[in-house]
Scaffold this active site. Structure first.
Site, PDB file in Angstrom:
ATOM      1  N   GLU A  29      47.837  37.118  46.500  1.00  0.00           N
ATOM      2  CA  GLU A  29      48.308  37.057  47.893  1.00  0.00           C
ATOM      3  C   GLU A  29      49.785  36.671  47.989  1.00  0.00           C
ATOM      4  OE1 GLU A  29      44.040  36.018  50.015  1.00  0.00           O
ATOM      5  OE2 GLU A  29      45.277  34.384  49.259  1.00  0.00           O
ATOM      6  N   GLN A  68      46.753  34.456  41.398  1.00  0.00           N
ATOM      7  CA  GLN A  68      45.487  34.486  40.646  1.00  0.00           C
ATOM      8  C   GLN A  68      45.379  35.823  39.929  1.00  0.00           C
ATOM      9  OE1 GLN A  68      43.407  34.477  44.595  1.00  0.00           O
ATOM     10  NE2 GLN A  68      41.947  35.807  43.553  1.00  0.00           N
TER      11      GLN A  68
END
Length: 759
Positions: A489, A602
Site C-alpha cells: 500500500e 509487505q
C-alpha cells in the site's frame, strides 16, 4: 525499542507491577472472547486514568457516514464501525465511604495480571492502600463462556487487610457507551428499556440505522467467606440507559467478600425477544453454576488445544508467541456461525471497521482448515457466496456490468464500506484471494462439492470482473491492468502491479477449468448455473484471451518481474541504508514521500511467489527474494509471516527465525507501537503458517501431504497437528529427525523430504 514487560511463560500472558502508562496496551493484550462476543481487559472497578473501554458483539455494526471532503462517484456511502457495545462488566466499589480507584490509591503493590491461555480465563490481583488508609487485597477472575456463548462470568474478591471494612459493591449495566473513533461524536445506541427483578437487571438498546437490538444483562450474588449471603440490593439506581445495584457487606479484618457477576448479551440476530433470551441465559448459567461453568471452560479450551496447539521446546518466547496467536484466533472465530467472519482486530479494538478483509481468505482459511473440521472453512467460503449479489452491486457502482463481481475491501454485509479511494477502487487484488481460497479449500480437503454448489458462481463473477478490468494496450500488444494498488500500500495508482496481473490471469484460467469440469461431472449443476449467469462460449473465449495475453513487467537487467511498471524509476536505496530515526516511515514521513520511495510495506511480488510457489523455480524465488526483501520495511502485520516462510524454503533459517519471532510477538512486543488500539488478529494466522508451512514445510501436492521440515538452531524441537481429510496427522521435528503419526485408524500416505511414508 520494543516493549518487553510481558513475562515469558509457556501458557500464560503475565504482567507484574502496576504502571498507568501500560494500561491501554495491556487492555489489548489481555483481551478475551468466545467467538460471539469479546472485550478488552478493562478494569471492572472505576478507573480515572487513561483507558480505552471496549466490549464487542460479533456481527453488530453501525454504518457511520463516510467522512470525505470531496465525494467521488462509486464512493461507499458509509464506513462500517465495529461498535463498542453496552458495558456489563462494570462494578463501582466503595470501601469505608471512599470510592475505589487504582489511579487514586496511596499505593498499589503486587499487581499481577494473567491471561491463562490453557484455561481461557483472565486473572488479576493486587493489594492497595486507599486514600483513607484502608488496606485491601483484591482477586478478580473473568471469562467468557465457550459453552454458553452469550454469558460471561466475573468473580471479584475483596479482603480487608488492616481493619474491619464496610464494602459497597455497585454492579451495573450501561448502554451509554461511545466509540473512541466516532467520526461525528455521535452515539450509536438508542436505549429502549431498563428492567430489573431481584438480583437481575436488563438494559435493552437498539443501534441507530441498522436496528440491531441487544439486551445487556447481569445477575449478581454476594458471598462472604465463600458462602452466598442471598441478599437483595439495598438500592437500585436507574437512568434511561443504565441500571446500578448497591450491595453492602460488613467484613471484619482478614475476611473476604465476593461479588459474583454473570453478564452478557442477548441479541436480535439470535432472539425474537431479547429480554426472554437474556433471562434464559441467566437461568442456564445458574443451573450449571459458576464453579461448573469454570470447569467446563477449562475442558472446552483443552479440546481446542488438543487439535490446534503447537509445541516449541527450548524457546519460551517463541512458544508463548505462537500460543498467544492461536489463542486469539480461537477467541475471535470458532466457525459456528456462517454469518460471522474474522475481523482484523477481532474483539480487541475498533480500528479497521468491518468484519472481514482479504486477510480471511489469504491468511486465515489455512489455519481453520487444518485445526478444525472442514465445515468451519466451508462456512468462511459460504460467507462470500452469500454476499455475491452485493459484490456484483459493488462492481456496478464502479461501472462494471454483466454480473462482474468485485468483493469489498472491507465489509459487514457484502457492501463495500472502506472509505479511502486508493484502496476501495484500486486494491482489487482482494478479488483474487477469494478465488484462491476456493482452490485452496479443494486442494486441502478434497471436497469438490462446494464448487458446483456455490463456488463456480463466485469464480465466474470474479473472472468477469478481471476480463472487464483489463485494457488492451496496442503499444504492448498485451492486456494491461491500470491504476491499481497492490498488496504494497506504499504505492498507489500504479500500472501493471505484477501480483494483481498474475492473480487476474490465474483466476480466469482456474475459472474456465472449473467450468469444463462442472460441465463434464455435474451436468445438472452446470445447467442451473449457466441458466442463472447466462455465460456464453463467446464470453468464455474472450475472457481466456485476456488471460493468455496478460502483460507482466519484467527487468532483463535484474532478472526479476517488476512490482509495477515504474518500480525501477525509483531511487533504489535499501532499508539497510535508511536511518533508524526514519522508521517506521508510515509515522515519520509524508504520504507523498512514501509513495515516491522504493519501500515496500509487505510481500507484494513475493505474495505471488507465496501463493503460486509451484509456478516458479526455487532459483527464481531466491532471485526475487534477494531483490525485494531489502526494500521491505515490514510495516504491515501481514509481512513477516510470508517472508519467514520463504526464507525457510530457501534454507535461510536465521532470517526465517527472526521473521517468525517478529510475527509471533508483533503485539506482545508491540513492534508497530500501536498495540493499545487492539491486536492484529488476521496476521496471527500467518504466524501459524510460518511454523507449519515455513519450518514444517507442509504442502499439499497431488492429494498428498508433503513435509520438508527444518528447525531453527534456537529450538530443541517442535510439533504440530493438522486435520488432513479427517485424519489427524501429528508431526514432531527435532534436530535428530522427523516423526509423523496419525490419530485414529486411518492410514495416510505422507511424503517427508521427498520420500513416501505410509503412516
Amino acid at each position: 525499542m520494543n516493549q518487553d514487560y510481558i513475562k515469558p511463560d509457556n501458557w500464560s500472558i503475565i504482567e507484574e507491577g502496576f504502571d498507568a502508562e501500560r494500561v491501554k496496551s495491556s487492555e489489548s493484550l489481555f483481551s478475551i472472547g468466545n467467538g460471539a462476543m469479546g472485550q478488552r481487559a478493562n478494569f471492572e472497578e472505576h478507573y480515572s486514568g487513561e483507558t480505552f473501554q471496549g466490549s464487542y458483539i460479533a456481527g453488530i455494526y453501525y454504518p457511520d457516514k463516510t467522512k470525505v471532503g470531496w465525494w467521488k462517484n462509486g464512493y461507499p456511502e458509509y464506513f462500517a464501525k465495529v461498535l463498542n457495545a453496552p458495558n456489563w462488566i462494570g462494578i463501582d466499589i466503595e470501601i469505608n465511604g471512599e470510592n475505589f480507584d487504582l489511579a487514586k490509591c496511596q499505593s498499589v503493590s503486587n499487581f499481577r495480571r494473567e491471561l491463562n491461555m490453557k484455561e481461557g480465563i483472565y486473572y488479576r490481583s493486587f493489594e492497595a492502600i486507599l486514600a483513607n488508609g484502608t488496606e485491601i487485597s483484591v482477586k478478580v477472575r473473568r471469562f467468557l463462556s465457550l459453552e454458553l456463548d452469550e454469558v460471561g462470568v466475573i468473580n471479584y474478591d475483596i479482603t480487608a487487610l488492616n481493619s474491619d471494612a464496610k464494602i459497597v459493591f455497585k454492579p451495573y449495566v450501561d448502554a451509554g457507551v461511545q466509540n473512541e473513533d466516532a467520526n461525528w461524536e455521535e452515539k450509536f445506541w438508542e436505549p429502549i428499556s431498563v428492567k430489573h427483578s431481584g438480583n437481575d437487571a436488563f438494559v435493552t438498546a437498539r443501534t441507530f440505522k441498522t436496528h440491531f437490538t441487544a439486551t445487556t444483562f447481569m445477575q449478581n450474588s454476594i458471598l462472604l467467606e465463600g458462602s452466598n449471603l442471598s441478599v437483595a440490593p439495598v438500592s437500585v439506581q436507574e437512568t434511561k440507559e443504565k441500571i446500578q445495584f448497591s450491595y453492602e457487606v460488613a467484613v471484619t479484618k482478614g475476611q473476604t467478600s465476593s461479588l459474583q457477576k454473570i453478564g452478557g448479551y442477548a441479541v436480535s440476530m439470535n432472539h425474537e425477544n431479547t429480554i426472554i433470551g437474556a433471562k434464559n441465559s441467566i437461568a442456564q448459567a445458574l443451573e450449571i453454576g459458576v464453579s461448573q461453568l469454570t470447569e467446563n471452560q477449562k475442558e472446552a479450551w483443552a479440546k481446542i488445544w488438543e487439535m490446534s496447539d503447537i509445541t516449541i521446546d527450548g524457546d519460551v518466547k517463541a512458544q508463548q508467541g505462537i500460543r498467544f496467536n492461536i489463542f486469539q484466533l480461537n477467541q475471535t472465530y470458532l466457525g459456528k456461525d456462517s454469518r460471522l467472519n474474522i475481523g482484523p482486530k477481532g474483539f480487541t479494538g475498533e480500528k479497521y471497521g468491518g468484519s472481514t478483509y482479504w486477510d480471511t481468505e489469504a491468511y486465515c482459511i489455512p489455519f481453520y482448515m487444518a485445526t478444525k473440521d472442514q465445515q468451519v472453512a466451508r462456512n468462511l467460503l459460504a460467507y462470500r457466496y452469500n454476499q455475491l449479489d452485493k459484490a456484483i452491486e459493488n462492481a456496478e457502482k464502479l461501472g462494471f456490468n454483466n454480473g462482474a463481481a468485485l468483493y469489498p475491501m472491507v465489509t459487514m454485509n457484502g457492501e463495500e464500506c472502506h472509505n479511502e479511494w486508493e484502496i476501495t477502487f484500486e486494491e482489487i487484488h482482494r478479488n483474487g484471494a477469494i478465488a484462491f481460497a476456493i482452490f485452496n479449500y479443494y486442494r486441502f480437503t478434497g471436497d469438490y462439492s462446494y464448487i458446483p454448489e456455490k463456488g463456480l458462481e463466485v469464480l465466474i463473477g470474479i473472472a468477469r470482473f478481471w476480463h472487464q478490468r483489463a485494457t488492451f494496450s496496442s503499444q504492448k500488444n498485451k492486456y494491461v491492468i491500470l491504476g491499481v494498488t497492490g498488496p504494497n500500500e506504499y504505492e498507489n495508482n500504479v500500472n501493471n502491479n505484477f501480483y494483481t496481473n498474475y492473480i487476474a490471469k490465474w483466476c480466469i484460467d482456474y475459472t474456465t477449468e472449473q467450468i469444463q469440469k462442472v460441465a463434464a461431472d455435474y451436468p445438472s449443476d452446470y445447467a442451473r448455473i449457466m441458466d442463472k449467469v447466462k455465460l456464453s462460449q463467446d464470453e468464455i473465449s474472450a475472457m481466456q484471451k485476456v488471460a493468455d495475453n496478460m502483460y507482466f513487467p519484467y527487468s532483463e537487467e535484474h532478472g526479476v518481474y517488476l512490482q509495477q511498471d515504474g518500480f525501477l524509476d525509483k531511487e533504489l536505496i535499501t532499508v539497510a541504508n535508511l536511518h533508524k530515526s526514519q522508521r517506521p516511515i508510515n509515522q515519520k514521513w509524508s504520504w507523498d514521500r512514501i509513495l515516491r520511495s522504493p519501500y515496500i510495506k509487505q510481500a507484494d511480488t513475493l505474495q505471488g511467489f507465496y501463493f503460486f510457489e509451484d509456478h516458479f523455480t526455487k532459483e527464481e524465488l531466491e532471485k526475487h527474494f534477494d531483490f525485494y526483501e531489502p526494500f521491505t520495511v515490514h510495516e504491515s502485520s501481514l509481512s513477516p509471516c510470508v517472508h519467514s516462510i520463504q526464507a525457510a524454503v530457501l534454507g535461510r533459517m536465521e532470517q526465517a527465525y527472526t521473521f517468525y519471532l517478529r510475527t509471533s510477538r508483533l503485539d506482545l512486543d508491540d513492534y508497530n507501537k500501536e498495540v493499545e488500539e487492539g491486536l492484529h488478529i488476521t496476521s496471527m494466522a500467518g504466524t501459524w503458517m510460518s511454523i507449519v508451512e515455513g519450518f514444517g514445510g507442509m504442502r499439499v501436492k497431488n492429494n498428498q501431504l508433503h513435509f520438508e521440515p527444518k528447525i531453527p538452531a534456537q529450538w530443541k524441537g517442535y510439533s504440530f497437528k493438522v486435520n488432513f481429510r479427517n485424519a489427524i496427522v501429528k508431526v514432531d521435528i527435532s534436530h535428530q529427525g522427523t516423526t509423523v503419526s496419525v490419530d485414529g485408524n486411518q492410514d495416510v500416505d505422507v511424503i517427508v523430504n521427498g520420500e513416501s511414508q505410509l503412516v
